[in-house]
Motif scaffolding. Sequence first.
Motif, PDB file in Angstrom:
ATOM      1  N   THR A   1      67.854 -31.479   4.300  1.00  0.00           N
ATOM      2  CA  THR A   1      66.520 -31.066   4.719  1.00  0.00           C
ATOM      3  C   THR A   1      66.387 -29.550   4.817  1.00  0.00           C
ATOM      4  O   THR A   1      65.412 -28.967   4.348  1.00  0.00           O
ATOM      5  CB  THR A   1      66.155 -31.724   6.060  1.00  0.00           C
ATOM      6  OG1 THR A   1      66.210 -33.137   5.888  1.00  0.00           O
ATOM      7  CG2 THR A   1      64.765 -31.324   6.509  1.00  0.00           C
ATOM      8  N   CYS A   2      67.374 -28.895   5.424  1.00  0.00           N
ATOM      9  CA  CYS A   2      67.267 -27.448   5.614  1.00  0.00           C
ATOM     10  C   CYS A   2      67.460 -26.681   4.312  1.00  0.00           C
ATOM     11  O   CYS A   2      66.824 -25.638   4.115  1.00  0.00           O
ATOM     12  CB  CYS A   2      68.226 -26.986   6.693  1.00  0.00           C
ATOM     13  SG  CYS A   2      67.813 -27.670   8.334  1.00  0.00           S
ATOM     14  N   LEU A   3      68.289 -27.176   3.401  1.00  0.00           N
ATOM     15  CA  LEU A   3      68.376 -26.542   2.081  1.00  0.00           C
ATOM     16  C   LEU A   3      67.046 -26.660   1.356  1.00  0.00           C
ATOM     17  O   LEU A   3      66.576 -25.706   0.739  1.00  0.00           O
ATOM     18  CB  LEU A   3      69.496 -27.163   1.240  1.00  0.00           C
ATOM     19  CG  LEU A   3      70.904 -26.665   1.525  1.00  0.00           C
ATOM     20  CD1 LEU A   3      71.923 -27.501   0.756  1.00  0.00           C
ATOM     21  CD2 LEU A   3      71.054 -25.188   1.204  1.00  0.00           C
ATOM     22  N   GLU A   4      66.424 -27.822   1.449  1.00  0.00           N
ATOM     23  CA  GLU A   4      65.109 -28.002   0.829  1.00  0.00           C
ATOM     24  C   GLU A   4      64.096 -27.030   1.425  1.00  0.00           C
ATOM     25  O   GLU A   4      63.340 -26.379   0.708  1.00  0.00           O
ATOM     26  CB  GLU A   4      64.615 -29.439   1.020  1.00  0.00           C
ATOM     27  CG  GLU A   4      65.363 -30.452   0.211  1.00  0.00           C
ATOM     28  CD  GLU A   4      64.941 -31.875   0.528  1.00  0.00           C
ATOM     29  OE1 GLU A   4      65.037 -32.709  -0.382  1.00  0.00           O
ATOM     30  OE2 GLU A   4      64.523 -32.165   1.667  1.00  0.00           O
ATOM     31  N   MET A   5      64.104 -26.909   2.741  1.00  0.00           N
ATOM     32  CA  MET A   5      63.162 -26.010   3.393  1.00  0.00           C
ATOM     33  C   MET A   5      63.414 -24.560   2.975  1.00  0.00           C
ATOM     34  O   MET A   5      62.474 -23.817   2.700  1.00  0.00           O
ATOM     35  CB  MET A   5      63.267 -26.137   4.906  1.00  0.00           C
ATOM     36  CG  MET A   5      62.183 -25.373   5.632  1.00  0.00           C
ATOM     37  SD  MET A   5      62.424 -25.442   7.408  1.00  0.00           S
ATOM     38  CE  MET A   5      62.363 -23.696   7.759  1.00  0.00           C
ATOM     39  N   ALA A   6      64.670 -24.159   2.919  1.00  0.00           N
ATOM     40  CA  ALA A   6      65.007 -22.781   2.541  1.00  0.00           C
ATOM     41  C   ALA A   6      64.508 -22.455   1.140  1.00  0.00           C
ATOM     42  O   ALA A   6      64.148 -21.315   0.850  1.00  0.00           O
ATOM     43  CB  ALA A   6      66.516 -22.576   2.628  1.00  0.00           C
ATOM     44  N   LEU A   7      64.470 -23.455   0.274  1.00  0.00           N
ATOM     45  CA  LEU A   7      64.039 -23.248  -1.111  1.00  0.00           C
ATOM     46  C   LEU A   7      62.563 -23.568  -1.323  1.00  0.00           C
ATOM     47  O   LEU A   7      62.068 -23.495  -2.439  1.00  0.00           O
ATOM     48  CB  LEU A   7      64.892 -24.100  -2.046  1.00  0.00           C
ATOM     49  CG  LEU A   7      66.362 -23.705  -2.069  1.00  0.00           C
ATOM     50  CD1 LEU A   7      67.184 -24.738  -2.804  1.00  0.00           C
ATOM     51  CD2 LEU A   7      66.535 -22.327  -2.686  1.00  0.00           C
ATOM     52  N   GLY A   8      61.873 -23.959  -0.256  1.00  0.00           N
ATOM     53  CA  GLY A   8      60.454 -24.278  -0.378  1.00  0.00           C
ATOM     54  C   GLY A   8      60.190 -25.612  -1.047  1.00  0.00           C
ATOM     55  O   GLY A   8      59.103 -25.849  -1.563  1.00  0.00           O
ATOM     56  N   LEU A   9      61.174 -26.506  -1.025  1.00  0.00           N
ATOM     57  CA  LEU A   9      61.001 -27.836  -1.604  1.00  0.00           C
ATOM     58  C   LEU A   9      60.433 -28.778  -0.542  1.00  0.00           C
ATOM     59  O   LEU A   9      60.709 -28.626   0.646  1.00  0.00           O
ATOM     60  CB  LEU A   9      62.335 -28.383  -2.112  1.00  0.00           C
ATOM     61  CG  LEU A   9      63.041 -27.548  -3.175  1.00  0.00           C
ATOM     62  CD1 LEU A   9      64.427 -28.138  -3.461  1.00  0.00           C
ATOM     63  CD2 LEU A   9      62.224 -27.484  -4.445  1.00  0.00           C
ATOM     64  N   GLU A  10      59.675 -29.751  -0.971  1.00  0.00           N
ATOM     65  CA  GLU A  10      59.096 -30.731  -0.057  1.00  0.00           C
ATOM     66  C   GLU A  10      60.163 -31.717   0.399  1.00  0.00           C
ATOM     67  O   GLU A  10      60.916 -32.251  -0.410  1.00  0.00           O
ATOM     68  CB  GLU A  10      57.974 -31.492  -0.777  1.00  0.00           C
ATOM     69  CG  GLU A  10      57.355 -32.581   0.060  1.00  0.00           C
ATOM     70  CD  GLU A  10      56.389 -33.443  -0.728  1.00  0.00           C
ATOM     71  OE1 GLU A  10      55.911 -34.426  -0.176  1.00  0.00           O
ATOM     72  OE2 GLU A  10      56.117 -33.130  -1.903  1.00  0.00           O
ATOM     73  N   SER A  11      60.251 -31.939   1.702  1.00  0.00           N
ATOM     74  CA  SER A  11      61.171 -32.944   2.238  1.00  0.00           C
ATOM     75  C   SER A  11      60.432 -34.259   2.346  1.00  0.00           C
ATOM     76  O   SER A  11      59.488 -34.383   3.114  1.00  0.00           O
ATOM     77  CB  SER A  11      61.673 -32.537   3.624  1.00  0.00           C
ATOM     78  OG  SER A  11      62.552 -31.475   3.538  1.00  0.00           O
ATOM     79  N   ARG A  12      60.837 -35.215   1.564  1.00  0.00           N
ATOM     80  CA  ARG A  12      60.235 -36.542   1.613  1.00  0.00           C
ATOM     81  C   ARG A  12      61.318 -37.537   1.217  1.00  0.00           C
ATOM     82  O   ARG A  12      61.541 -37.795   0.052  1.00  0.00           O
ATOM     83  CB  ARG A  12      59.027 -36.647   0.681  1.00  0.00           C
ATOM     84  CG  ARG A  12      59.326 -36.254  -0.749  1.00  0.00           C
ATOM     85  CD  ARG A  12      58.323 -36.896  -1.708  1.00  0.00           C
ATOM     86  NE  ARG A  12      58.706 -36.687  -3.069  1.00  0.00           N
ATOM     87  CZ  ARG A  12      59.675 -37.319  -3.709  1.00  0.00           C
ATOM     88  NH1 ARG A  12      60.390 -38.214  -3.090  1.00  0.00           N
ATOM     89  NH2 ARG A  12      59.944 -37.064  -4.964  1.00  0.00           N
ATOM     90  N   HIS A  13      62.022 -38.036   2.192  1.00  0.00           N
ATOM     91  CA  HIS A  13      63.137 -38.928   1.916  1.00  0.00           C
ATOM     92  C   HIS A  13      62.782 -40.358   2.279  1.00  0.00           C
ATOM     93  O   HIS A  13      62.023 -40.602   3.195  1.00  0.00           O
ATOM     94  CB  HIS A  13      64.362 -38.496   2.718  1.00  0.00           C
ATOM     95  CG  HIS A  13      64.710 -37.063   2.517  1.00  0.00           C
ATOM     96  ND1 HIS A  13      65.006 -36.226   3.546  1.00  0.00           N
ATOM     97  CD2 HIS A  13      64.775 -36.311   1.404  1.00  0.00           C
ATOM     98  CE1 HIS A  13      65.254 -35.027   3.088  1.00  0.00           C
ATOM     99  NE2 HIS A  13      65.119 -35.043   1.789  1.00  0.00           N
ATOM    100  N   ASP A  14      63.381 -41.277   1.543  1.00  0.00           N
ATOM    101  CA  ASP A  14      63.288 -42.682   1.905  1.00  0.00           C
ATOM    102  C   ASP A  14      64.649 -43.311   1.636  1.00  0.00           C
ATOM    103  O   ASP A  14      65.598 -42.623   1.266  1.00  0.00           O
ATOM    104  CB  ASP A  14      62.152 -43.395   1.147  1.00  0.00           C
ATOM    105  CG  ASP A  14      62.302 -43.343  -0.359  1.00  0.00           C
ATOM    106  OD1 ASP A  14      63.449 -43.369  -0.864  1.00  0.00           O
ATOM    107  OD2 ASP A  14      61.272 -43.277  -1.055  1.00  0.00           O
ATOM    108  N   ILE A  15      64.750 -44.601   1.793  1.00  0.00           N
ATOM    109  CA  ILE A  15      66.029 -45.305   1.661  1.00  0.00           C
ATOM    110  C   ILE A  15      66.660 -45.086   0.284  1.00  0.00           C
ATOM    111  O   ILE A  15      67.865 -45.061   0.142  1.00  0.00           O
ATOM    112  CB  ILE A  15      65.867 -46.807   1.988  1.00  0.00           C
ATOM    113  CG1 ILE A  15      67.219 -47.489   2.159  1.00  0.00           C
ATOM    114  CG2 ILE A  15      65.061 -47.514   0.927  1.00  0.00           C
ATOM    115  CD1 ILE A  15      67.931 -47.111   3.425  1.00  0.00           C
ATOM    116  N   MET A  16      65.845 -44.870  -0.733  1.00  0.00           N
ATOM    117  CA  MET A  16      66.363 -44.666  -2.092  1.00  0.00           C
ATOM    118  C   MET A  16      67.168 -43.378  -2.215  1.00  0.00           C
ATOM    119  O   MET A  16      68.027 -43.254  -3.075  1.00  0.00           O
ATOM    120  CB  MET A  16      65.210 -44.645  -3.099  1.00  0.00           C
ATOM    121  CG  MET A  16      64.439 -45.946  -3.198  1.00  0.00           C
ATOM    122  SD  MET A  16      65.455 -47.305  -3.786  1.00  0.00           S
ATOM    123  CE  MET A  16      65.691 -46.800  -5.477  1.00  0.00           C
TER     124      MET A  16
END
Length: 150
Positions: free
Chosen positions: A78-93
């Motif tokens: 999550t924090c790597l995604e945030m640092a790069l400006g990527l959207e955090s949207r996780h599910d079971i997959m």
Amino acid sequence: LPFNPLAPVDRIAGVEISRAQCAEMMQTDCSMQGAIGVNGHCYVLSERGHTCSDACEGAARVDVEATRKFSTDSAVVTCLEMALGLESRHDIMDQVGQACPGIHLLIDGLHRWHCYPQFTAFDFPAGFRAPCACWSAPSPPPSPLPPSPP
């Protein structure tokens, strides 16, 4: 979206990571640009087509065990995604927070995560990015003292 330090970024398996917590992790003593500190390690997301050797600036600087063990960690992802400006949207997959016997990789372009038991921090296909745990660069030696006058 405006920055809201109280807004949850991610909620997986009962663990909530806030933007403020991620921002604090990004201010840790990691010497690499774009690195975040989680679980006592510095993490960098490799570039597309580059392994953790490239991301950590050398194979000797890759913490292989931490990369494997924590590549699925919710805070790391999550924090790597945030640092790069990527959207955090996780599910079971995405298998975030689940044990992975190989390495957990970001499928670039699809923005999905998956565990790949057959790959390592040094060997994965070009269309993937890895959350790499890197050892900090050693401190440079101290400057020599000027000669003392006779």
